[in-house]
Scaffold this motif. Structure first.
Motif, short mmCIF file in Angstrom:
data_model
loop_
_atom_site.label_atom_id
_atom_site.label_comp_id
_atom_site.label_asym_id
_atom_site.label_seq_id
_atom_site.Cartn_x
_atom_site.Cartn_y
_atom_site.Cartn_z
N ILE A 1 43.94 7.59 -11.97
CA ILE A 1 42.41 7.65 -12.04
C ILE A 1 42.26 6.20 -11.14
O ILE A 1 42.36 5.06 -11.55
CB ILE A 1 42.15 7.22 -13.31
N ARG B 1 28.95 13.10 -21.48
CA ARG B 1 29.42 12.95 -22.96
C ARG B 1 28.56 12.00 -23.89
O ARG B 1 28.05 10.82 -23.40
CB ARG B 1 31.04 12.19 -23.18
N MET C 1 37.91 13.60 -9.96
CA MET C 1 36.99 13.86 -11.33
C MET C 1 35.66 14.37 -10.73
O MET C 1 35.42 14.58 -9.56
CB MET C 1 37.14 12.77 -12.05
N SER C 2 34.67 14.36 -11.76
CA SER C 2 33.57 14.90 -11.37
C SER C 2 32.97 14.29 -10.10
O SER C 2 32.42 15.04 -9.25
CB SER C 2 32.46 14.57 -12.60
C1 PLP Z 1 37.54 12.07 -19.17
C2 PLP Z 1 38.68 12.16 -17.83
C3 PLP Z 1 38.29 12.89 -16.88
C4 PLP Z 1 36.92 13.77 -16.36
O1 PLP Z 1 36.09 12.65 -16.18
P1 PLP Z 1 34.60 13.11 -15.57
O2 PLP Z 1 34.25 12.12 -14.65
O3 PLP Z 1 33.86 13.50 -16.77
O4 PLP Z 1 34.69 14.39 -14.79
C5 PLP Z 1 39.53 13.07 -16.11
N1 PLP Z 1 40.55 12.57 -16.32
C6 PLP Z 1 40.82 11.71 -17.43
C7 PLP Z 1 42.02 11.35 -17.51
C8 PLP Z 1 39.63 11.48 -18.27
O5 PLP Z 1 40.01 10.75 -19.24
#
Ligand code: PLP
Length: 232
Positions: free
Chosen positions: A162, A228, A203-204
């Protein structure tokens, strides 16, 4: 827009990003990050054809498993996992994406042995070296990776990250490139019991950049389910 429309749109964007990078669109999976969404929303995403679901919290995982929310799709664990909760996760999910310490590796291995299974996992990399995030620091890997051979009830399938929250589009790309370099290095060094078939990143906000830099699995929440509601 409905969940099905969102999934269809993301699939098209995934395909475009893959083709632009000269990659096979089929080599990239879509994981629905389902945290804070209902069992019904999860079912809708599965019907719309996501490849798997990723849950963050043990309590939510347990509850949605009891509701058969994930029927028809594999479920992964993608959140921070405390060692005292491995029993509720090992054997219940097909992949634990967020393994972030040697202690957790040992705890998962012990629980998998007790159950007589091999648990697939990813190593989470703290690619931005942020205080606030879990994950192995890139420099730690040289020390950790040779130790994985001793965990015979674990199979390391790849890496997850992340990246730091960026200020603008494209800020994540440098971190995805770093991940790509780490994966190439691991493949070259050939550690026992460590594969890098799966690169879970994107991610998004940044998945096209992740796909451009070798992601094989994007984890998408907001773009599928909407924002969310953290007040709940
Ligand atoms: C919430 C989350 C995502 C997705 O994030 P978005 O920005 O809503 O797409 C991906 N990976 C992890 C580990 C998350 O906690």
């Amino acid at each position: 827009m409905s969940i099905a429309e969102n999934v269809a749109r993301i699939r098209r964007e995934m395909e475009l990003a893959a083709l632009a990078a000269g990659r096979d669109p089929c080599s990239i999976q879509l994981c629905a990050a389902t945290k804070m969404n209902s069992a019904d929303a999860v079912r809708e995403a599965i019907r719309a054809g996501v490849d798997c679901c990723g849950e963050n919290r043990v309590q939510e995982l347990t509850q949605k498993l009891a509701e058969n929310a994930y029927e028809g799709a594999p479920v992964h664990f993608i959140g921070h996992l405390q060692t005292n909760k491995v029993r509720q996760v090992v054997g219940k999910v097909s992949l634990i994406q967020s393994v972030d310490s040697l202690r957790l590796l040992a705890a998962i291995d012990a629980e998998a042995r007790r159950q007589g299974i091999v648990q697939d996992i990813l190593l989470e990399i703290n690619i931005g070296i942020e205080e606030s995030k879990s994950g192995f620091a890139p420099e730690e890997l040289e020390d950790i990776l040779p130790k994985i051979r001793d965990f015979s009830n674990i199979c390391v399938k790849g890496l997850m990250c992340i990246p730091p929250i960026g200020e603008k589009n494209g800020d994540s790309a440098i971190f995805f490139k770093k991940m790509c370099k780490i994966s190439v290095d691991i493949i070259r060094k050939k550690y026992d019991n460590v594969k890098v078939d799966c690169m879970s990143m994107g991610m998004s906000q940044d998945f096209p950049d992740a796909i451009a830099n070798g992601s094989t699995m994007i984890r998408v929440g907001t773009a599928i389910f909407g924002a969310r509601d953290y007040r709940k």
